[in-house]
Design an enzyme around this catalytic site. Structure first.
Site, PDB file in Angstrom:
ATOM      1  N   TYR A 127      35.536  37.510  35.187  1.00 15.82           N
ATOM      2  CA  TYR A 127      36.777  38.108  35.700  1.00 15.82           C
ATOM      3  C   TYR A 127      36.536  38.789  37.046  1.00 15.82           C
ATOM      4  O   TYR A 127      37.283  38.570  38.005  1.00 15.82           O
ATOM      5  CB  TYR A 127      37.340  39.118  34.700  1.00 15.82           C
ATOM      6  N   LYS A 147      38.174  37.832  40.804  1.00 22.40           N
ATOM      7  CA  LYS A 147      38.939  38.755  41.640  1.00 22.40           C
ATOM      8  C   LYS A 147      38.262  38.968  42.999  1.00 22.40           C
ATOM      9  O   LYS A 147      38.940  39.218  44.009  1.00 22.40           O
ATOM     10  CB  LYS A 147      39.156  40.085  40.912  1.00 22.40           C
TER      11      LYS A 147
END
Length: 265
Positions: A154, A158
């Site tokens: 994750y 990002k």
């Protein structure tokens, strides 16, 4: 039809930050194209947004499926709609040690958080360039500036979104098109349930979770002002500021301590 006649396309608009952003656009008289997987929930939200006197088009697509993502642009164009603002909000995480997590689940996260952003931005940006007009808001995260043990994939996705946004902004600086990255921290949304992350120390403190409406307002105002990025929340600004002067290995260690399960040693 809204009074200004403009359209904003928002992914992930049925809940959390995406929902709050859609509400702000509707209140400012933007017509909406809202995209998410849940057709029933889309229609519920559409009825709500229409109360502000705007047109709302719903498109149910699963961004884990690349073909469905690619079809969004053609579906919008077939309706004769030109998108003035693109908001890439949809995103998910997966919690756990990288060595233990399911590969397919992590590849789905990459497809949603990276590939869908690239596809939608590529297709709609071409029209914006032709018109020399448009705005793009990409949901990054303070995770984009920090290594993320227990959320390695994750945080990596990002970091991509933030870097991608900054690069695009530079490429477009001679145009009237702006690209803005919104970097929230821990926010009170359904993200943590979907990521199976409720055992993490980082989400145990309910008082530390930001209000998604406040985060959306920060992002909306930055987008409308044409800013390159906004870190939402003073605490998050301080955290990023400190991380910039702290060795990366120490930042990673601190994040590991914050994010590991409460019952982990």
């Amino acid at each position: 039809m809204s009074t200004n006649g403009k359209y904003a396309l928002i992914t992930g608009a049925t809940s959390g930050i995406g929902y709050e952003l859609a509400l702000l656009f509707a209140k400012d008289q933007y017509n909406l194209v809202i995209v998410s997987r849940d057709e029933q929930q889309l229609e519920v939200r559409a009825q709500e947004f229409r109360q502000h006197g705007v047109e709302v088009v719903t498109i149910a697509k699963d961004f884990f499926n690349r073909e469905e993502t690619l079809s969004v642009y053609d579906e919008v164009k077939s309706k004769g709609i030109t998108i003035d603002v693109l908001v890439n909000d949809a995103g998910q995480g997966v919690y756990g040690l990288f060595q233990d997590n399911e590969l397919d689940r992590e590849l789905d996260i990459i497809e949603l958080n990276i590939s869908a952003v690239v596809i939608l931005t590529k297709l709609f940006l071409k029209d914006m360039v032709a018109a020399n007009s448009g705005k793009i808001l990409n949901l990054a995260s303070i995770a984009s500036k920090l290594p993320g043990p227990w959320q390695a994939v994750y945080h990596g996705t990002k970091a991509f979104v933030f870097s991608f946004s900054e690069a695009l902004r530079e490429e477009l600086k001679e145009t009237e098109i702006t690209v803005t990255a919104l970097l929230p921290g821990v926010t009170d949304t359904d993200f943590f349930n979907k990521a199976d992350m409720n055992s993490s120390k980082a989400v145990q403190d309910e008082d530390a979770k930001a209000d998604p409406a406040g985060v959306a307002k920060d992002g909306y105002e930055a987008l409308m002002a044409g800013k390159d990025k906004v870190i939402s929340g003073l605490k998050n600004k301080v955290q990023i500021g400190m991380s910039n002067i702290t060795p990366d290995s120490m930042v990673a260690h601190n994040m590991n301590e914050m994010q590991k399960p409460v019952d982990a040693k």
